[in-house]
Scaffold this motif. Structure first.
Motif, PDB file in Angstrom:
ATOM      1  N   LEU A 424       0.878  -1.298  -0.159  1.00 54.09           N
ATOM      2  CA  LEU A 424       0.076  -0.036   0.089  1.00 54.09           C
ATOM      3  C   LEU A 424       0.731   1.250  -0.087  1.00 54.09           C
ATOM      4  O   LEU A 424       0.184   2.303  -0.740  1.00 54.09           O
ATOM      5  CB  LEU A 424      -1.074  -0.074   1.262  1.00 54.09           C
ATOM      6  N   SER A 425       2.027   1.290   0.724  1.00 52.76           N
ATOM      7  CA  SER A 425       2.902   2.191   0.638  1.00 52.76           C
ATOM      8  C   SER A 425       3.389   2.611  -0.688  1.00 52.76           C
ATOM      9  O   SER A 425       3.635   3.553  -0.905  1.00 52.76           O
ATOM     10  CB  SER A 425       3.888   2.257   1.701  1.00 52.76           C
ATOM     11  N   PHE A 426       3.983   1.724  -1.257  1.00 53.61           N
ATOM     12  CA  PHE A 426       4.626   1.802  -2.474  1.00 53.61           C
ATOM     13  C   PHE A 426       3.530   2.099  -3.634  1.00 53.61           C
ATOM     14  O   PHE A 426       3.904   2.660  -4.675  1.00 53.61           O
ATOM     15  CB  PHE A 426       5.158   0.398  -2.990  1.00 53.61           C
ATOM     16  N   GLU A 427       2.150   1.614  -3.274  1.00 56.56           N
ATOM     17  CA  GLU A 427       1.073   2.318  -4.491  1.00 56.56           C
ATOM     18  C   GLU A 427       0.659   3.517  -4.260  1.00 56.56           C
ATOM     19  O   GLU A 427       0.157   4.091  -5.119  1.00 56.56           O
ATOM     20  CB  GLU A 427      -0.164   1.277  -3.986  1.00 56.56           C
ATOM     21  N   LEU A 428       0.826   4.179  -3.119  1.00 56.66           N
ATOM     22  CA  LEU A 428       0.649   5.397  -2.573  1.00 56.66           C
ATOM     23  C   LEU A 428       0.863   6.435  -3.896  1.00 56.66           C
ATOM     24  O   LEU A 428      -0.423   7.330  -4.217  1.00 56.66           O
ATOM     25  CB  LEU A 428       1.155   5.932  -1.248  1.00 56.66           C
ATOM     26  N   PRO A 429       1.847   6.552  -4.293  1.00 53.65           N
ATOM     27  CA  PRO A 429       2.262   7.725  -5.238  1.00 53.65           C
ATOM     28  C   PRO A 429       1.144   7.761  -6.696  1.00 53.65           C
ATOM     29  O   PRO A 429       0.999   9.051  -7.339  1.00 53.65           O
ATOM     30  CB  PRO A 429       3.676   7.481  -5.775  1.00 53.65           C
ATOM     31  N   PHE A 430       0.631   6.682  -6.793  1.00 55.59           N
ATOM     32  CA  PHE A 430      -0.297   6.878  -7.972  1.00 55.59           C
ATOM     33  C   PHE A 430      -1.935   7.007  -7.873  1.00 55.59           C
ATOM     34  O   PHE A 430      -2.632   7.186  -8.668  1.00 55.59           O
ATOM     35  CB  PHE A 430      -0.343   5.276  -8.632  1.00 55.59           C
ATOM     36  N   ALA A 431      -2.075   7.328  -6.633  1.00 49.88           N
ATOM     37  CA  ALA A 431      -3.281   7.927  -6.247  1.00 49.88           C
ATOM     38  C   ALA A 431      -3.111   9.454  -5.671  1.00 49.88           C
ATOM     39  O   ALA A 431      -3.857  10.260  -5.931  1.00 49.88           O
ATOM     40  CB  ALA A 431      -4.004   7.151  -5.220  1.00 49.88           C
ATOM     41  N   LEU A 432      -1.871   9.612  -5.042  1.00 49.25           N
ATOM     42  CA  LEU A 432      -1.683  10.810  -4.270  1.00 49.25           C
ATOM     43  C   LEU A 432      -0.952  11.912  -5.212  1.00 49.25           C
ATOM     44  O   LEU A 432      -1.564  12.927  -4.870  1.00 49.25           O
ATOM     45  CB  LEU A 432      -0.393  10.689  -3.312  1.00 49.25           C
ATOM     46  N   ILE A 433      -0.321  11.523  -6.270  1.00 47.13           N
ATOM     47  CA  ILE A 433       0.117  12.595  -7.187  1.00 47.13           C
ATOM     48  C   ILE A 433      -0.817  13.056  -8.074  1.00 47.13           C
ATOM     49  O   ILE A 433      -1.158  14.379  -8.061  1.00 47.13           O
ATOM     50  CB  ILE A 433       1.251  11.937  -7.916  1.00 47.13           C
ATOM     51  N   PRO A 434      -2.062  12.442  -8.821  1.00 51.70           N
ATOM     52  CA  PRO A 434      -3.142  12.990  -9.378  1.00 51.70           C
ATOM     53  C   PRO A 434      -3.942  13.770  -8.578  1.00 51.70           C
ATOM     54  O   PRO A 434      -4.397  14.687  -8.806  1.00 51.70           O
ATOM     55  CB  PRO A 434      -3.850  11.701  -9.584  1.00 51.70           C
ATOM     56  N   LEU A 435      -3.965  13.508  -7.230  1.00 47.29           N
ATOM     57  CA  LEU A 435      -4.797  14.323  -6.345  1.00 47.29           C
ATOM     58  C   LEU A 435      -4.194  15.528  -5.814  1.00 47.29           C
ATOM     59  O   LEU A 435      -4.771  16.580  -6.140  1.00 47.29           O
ATOM     60  CB  LEU A 435      -4.970  13.446  -4.828  1.00 47.29           C
ATOM     61  N   LEU A 436      -2.789  15.477  -5.590  1.00 46.56           N
ATOM     62  CA  LEU A 436      -2.361  16.927  -5.411  1.00 46.56           C
ATOM     63  C   LEU A 436      -2.283  17.780  -6.611  1.00 46.56           C
ATOM     64  O   LEU A 436      -2.512  18.924  -6.597  1.00 46.56           O
ATOM     65  CB  LEU A 436      -0.758  16.520  -5.157  1.00 46.56           C
ATOM     66  N   LYS A 437      -1.982  17.214  -7.800  1.00 47.20           N
ATOM     67  CA  LYS A 437      -2.234  17.990  -8.897  1.00 47.20           C
ATOM     68  C   LYS A 437      -3.217  18.642  -9.384  1.00 47.20           C
ATOM     69  O   LYS A 437      -3.625  19.684  -9.680  1.00 47.20           O
ATOM     70  CB  LYS A 437      -1.555  17.110 -10.290  1.00 47.20           C
ATOM     71  N   PHE A 438      -4.395  17.578  -9.121  1.00 47.35           N
ATOM     72  CA  PHE A 438      -5.750  18.135  -9.395  1.00 47.35           C
ATOM     73  C   PHE A 438      -6.283  19.417  -8.481  1.00 47.35           C
ATOM     74  O   PHE A 438      -6.823  20.263  -8.793  1.00 47.35           O
ATOM     75  CB  PHE A 438      -6.715  17.077  -9.341  1.00 47.35           C
ATOM     76  N   SER A 439      -6.093  18.892  -7.256  1.00 50.71           N
ATOM     77  CA  SER A 439      -6.552  19.888  -6.127  1.00 50.71           C
ATOM     78  C   SER A 439      -5.643  21.021  -6.251  1.00 50.71           C
ATOM     79  O   SER A 439      -5.869  22.075  -5.414  1.00 50.71           O
ATOM     80  CB  SER A 439      -6.342  19.301  -4.796  1.00 50.71           C
ATOM     81  N   GLY A 467       9.964   9.313  -1.870  1.00 46.50           N
ATOM     82  CA  GLY A 467      11.613   9.073  -1.754  1.00 46.50           C
ATOM     83  C   GLY A 467      12.043   8.124  -0.864  1.00 46.50           C
ATOM     84  O   GLY A 467      12.846   7.266  -1.320  1.00 46.50           O
ATOM     85  N   ILE A 468      11.267   7.866   0.492  1.00 43.19           N
ATOM     86  CA  ILE A 468      11.484   6.897   1.393  1.00 43.19           C
ATOM     87  C   ILE A 468      11.129   5.738   0.632  1.00 43.19           C
ATOM     88  O   ILE A 468      12.210   4.583   0.926  1.00 43.19           O
ATOM     89  CB  ILE A 468      10.853   7.289   2.624  1.00 43.19           C
ATOM     90  N   ASN A 469      10.009   5.456   0.225  1.00 42.48           N
ATOM     91  CA  ASN A 469       9.469   4.196  -0.142  1.00 42.48           C
ATOM     92  C   ASN A 469      10.471   3.915  -1.683  1.00 42.48           C
ATOM     93  O   ASN A 469      11.071   2.489  -1.459  1.00 42.48           O
ATOM     94  CB  ASN A 469       8.486   4.493  -0.866  1.00 42.48           C
ATOM     95  N   ILE A 470      10.904   4.719  -2.312  1.00 43.31           N
ATOM     96  CA  ILE A 470      12.164   4.380  -3.657  1.00 43.31           C
ATOM     97  C   ILE A 470      13.285   3.678  -2.767  1.00 43.31           C
ATOM     98  O   ILE A 470      13.922   2.951  -3.299  1.00 43.31           O
ATOM     99  CB  ILE A 470      12.369   5.473  -4.448  1.00 43.31           C
ATOM    100  N   TYR A 471      13.904   4.595  -1.678  1.00 40.50           N
ATOM    101  CA  TYR A 471      15.118   4.409  -1.225  1.00 40.50           C
ATOM    102  C   TYR A 471      14.947   3.035  -0.677  1.00 40.50           C
ATOM    103  O   TYR A 471      15.776   2.079  -0.703  1.00 40.50           O
ATOM    104  CB  TYR A 471      15.467   5.367  -0.062  1.00 40.50           C
ATOM    105  N   TYR A 472      14.012   2.583   0.074  1.00 43.95           N
ATOM    106  CA  TYR A 472      13.792   1.367   0.796  1.00 43.95           C
ATOM    107  C   TYR A 472      13.646   0.311  -0.252  1.00 43.95           C
ATOM    108  O   TYR A 472      14.286  -0.860  -0.110  1.00 43.95           O
ATOM    109  CB  TYR A 472      12.752   1.568   1.702  1.00 43.95           C
ATOM    110  N   LEU A 473      13.078   0.613  -1.220  1.00 40.64           N
ATOM    111  CA  LEU A 473      12.767  -0.605  -2.173  1.00 40.64           C
ATOM    112  C   LEU A 473      14.249  -1.105  -3.011  1.00 40.64           C
ATOM    113  O   LEU A 473      14.544  -1.925  -2.984  1.00 40.64           O
ATOM    114  CB  LEU A 473      11.908   0.018  -3.224  1.00 40.64           C
TER     115      LEU A 473
END
Length: 561
Positions: A424-439, A467-473
């Motif tokens: 879920l943490s790694f999936e977060l950018p694909f919902a979060l980034i569209p939300l941040l851009k649209f809002s 960034g933390i997710n990518i680093y840890y991955l």
């Protein structure tokens, strides 16, 4: 309201007529449409700034009181159930047992961030009349749209795995049946729950909420008994640390369990079940009410999560801990955590804990079912019956849970919950980034666009988590590749498969971040008549109806009125 494509990139603003511009239903919502110039009504166009000045000078308008606020209560509390699901309990228990109070700061930052993004999701739905998945469908190319839909479905399934395992653990404690048998039973338990809704859904949800809060009361009572040092709790809450083996992984799992991507899709849809006036001030009032409600609901969730970690940390770090309990703390799972409550509940601790755990899993499943329904409806314009949708999601989630519970038993199932939270943490950018851009886009939000402070703060937190997710991955995989016992040839093949996937993940995040939005979905409301506008401000329809238009396709969501 009908969607119409404009032929020009600089789409002209449409002016709302007295009837709301279409459908004959007296629409009094800002509509998310692209307008064809041939259908644009004539009349003087009033700018957004002039429109706001009109409201500032409107001395006859009175702000809604607490009764108006109560009509907006519901979406935030339903979404907050997901912050008390078995996945959160599992990660909280393990974080406390392994690291004491040192990861409390992750809970604080996670829920502050959750409040911000959940309020952004609510504002997006209220301001545009569309939920997040519908806006993603309108904005992105077909291939990207289908990829986002698939990732959102994976997130729903990953969120459902802890509910499956948590329910199986509860059945194991209550009836002493094997965990894998409980996993099979959970495939049909939620169907029974959804079937009972027709006999009184609000009573059923109230019962579930009471049972969940009984568990919370148990942990608060236990916390008052073990008395964790206040100084250590405050240090853990406000001084970030990642000491000890596995601290980074546990921190990411905590964030994944707290900030769930499917919740963003869900909250932006839930708010559309509320009747909101079409005016700028009416929408601002609704956004403020949803923020207050979400803040209170997430504050309760924060206190419960802190209590769980504090109890686990205090009990497992006690000097006089029994050898049996010490072995449990070294491999703490939902199935073995009832001993933490023995000081308060005595012999009945396991039964009460299991009932509350069962309620937690089932209540969280309701939010996952609705999230999956609206993700599918928004991306694919495809609707399914709730029981069909729930059965499909649950059957997919059961497969890995069943395999792991048969092979690894309770401990393996517990580790699967941590893995699901990390997914879920790694999936977060694909919902979060569209939300941040649209809002943050005036073409989507109009005058309700985020302030510069919210834009900067939310993007900093969002990019930090990404960034933390990518680093840890990347570092975790490289470390595993170096120290595993596989033959060199096998390592080469694993690297050939995994490294391109990691590169695609990073490039996808960069694409979503820097892609320029092209679709205009905001149409500003225009004041033609002061009397009509006053009616709109009071939430009264203009022609043919005394009700403000809202999304009828979302009106069957079982929220308290």
């Amino acid at each position: 309201m009908e969607m119409m494509r404009g032929s020009q990139s600089g789409t002209e603003r449409a002016i709302s007529s007295a009837q709301g511009g279409g459908g004959g239903s007296g629409s009094n919502r800002i509509a998310a449409i692209n307008v064809d110039t041939s259908s644009t009504p004539t009349g003087p166009v009033v700018s957004i700034n002039d429109h706001n000045k009109h409201f500032d000078k409107d001395t006859d308008h009175q702000k809604p009181g607490w009764r108006k606020f109560l009509s907006f209560v519901g979406p935030g509390f339903l979404v907050s159930l997901a912050y008390l699901d078995p996945g959160n309990l599992e990660t909280d228990l393990q974080a406390g047992a392994n690291h004491g109070y040192e990861l409390l700061w992750v809970i604080l930052i996670g829920l502050i961030f959750a409040l911000i993004i959940q309020s952004l999701a609510a504002n997006l739905g209220v301001s545009t009349g569309k939920h997040l998945s519908e806006l993603c469908k309108a904005e992105y190319p077909k291939f990207v749209k289908y990829c986002l839909w698939l990732l959102a479905e994976v997130a729903v399934i990953a969120a459902d795995i802890p509910e499956v395992i948590g329910t199986a653990f509860a059945l194991n404690i209550l009836f002493n049946i094997p965990v894998w048998t409980g996993v099979l039973i959970t495939g049909f338990s939620t169907l029974l729950l959804l079937g009972l809704q027709r006999y009184g859904v609000r009573k059923l949800e109230l019962l579930i909420a009471v049972l969940v809060f009984i568990m919370a009361a148990c942990f608060f009572g236990e916390m008052s008994y073990v008395k964790p040092p206040a100084s250590d709790v405050l240090k853990g809450m406000f001084i970030p640390k990642l000491n000890g083996q596995g601290a980074t992984g546990d921190a990411i799992a905590l964030l994944g369990a707290l900030v769930m991507p499917h919740n963003l899709f869900l909250h932006s849809a839930l708010v559309l079940s509320r009747k909101v006036p079409k005016s700028v001030r009416g929408i601002n009032d609704a956004c403020r009410f949803f923020l207050i409600e979400s803040g209170f609901a997430l504050l309760v969730a924060f206190l419960i999560n802190v209590a769980v970690i504090s109890v686990s940390g205090a009990v497992c770090s006690a000097k006089n801990l029994l050898s049996e309990d010490e072995s449990r703390c070294s491999d703490l799972t939902l199935n073995s955590a009832s001993f933490l409550l023995q000081n308060v509940l005595g012999r009945s601790s396991s039964t009460i804990y299991a009932i509350a755990l069962l309620a937690s899993g089932q209540s969280s499943t309701i939010t996952g079912t609705y999230a999956g329904q609206y993700i599918m409806q928004g991306f694919l314009d495809l609707k399914m019956k709730k029981w069909t949708r729930n059965l499909m999601t649950r059957m997919i989630a059961i497969t890995p849970s069943l395999i792991v519970s048969i092979i690894g038993g309770s401990s393996g199932a517990g580790r699967l919950i941590i893995i699901a939270s990390m997914i879920l943490s790694f999936e977060l950018p694909f919902a979060l980034i569209p939300l941040l851009k649209f809002s943050s886009s005036k073409t989507k939000m109009g005058p309700h666009v985020n302030s510069i402070f919210i834009i900067v703060f939310s993007w900093i937190l969002g990019l930090a988590i990404i960034g933390i997710n990518i680093y840890y991955l990347s570092t975790g995989f490289v470390d595993w590749l170096i120290h595993n016992s596989l033959p060199k040839v096998a390592n080469i093949f694993v690297g050939i498969i995994v490294f391109p996937i990691m590169a695609i993940y990073i490039l996808s995040v960069i694409y979503l971040t820097f892609r320029r939005d092209k679709v205009v979905t905001f149409i500003e409301p225009v004041n033609h008549n002061s009397a009509v506008q006053a009616q709109m401000e009071d939430g009264v329809g203009v022609v043919g109806s005394d009700k403000v238009h809202y999304r009828e396709d979302l009106a069957d969501i079982p929220l308290p009125q």
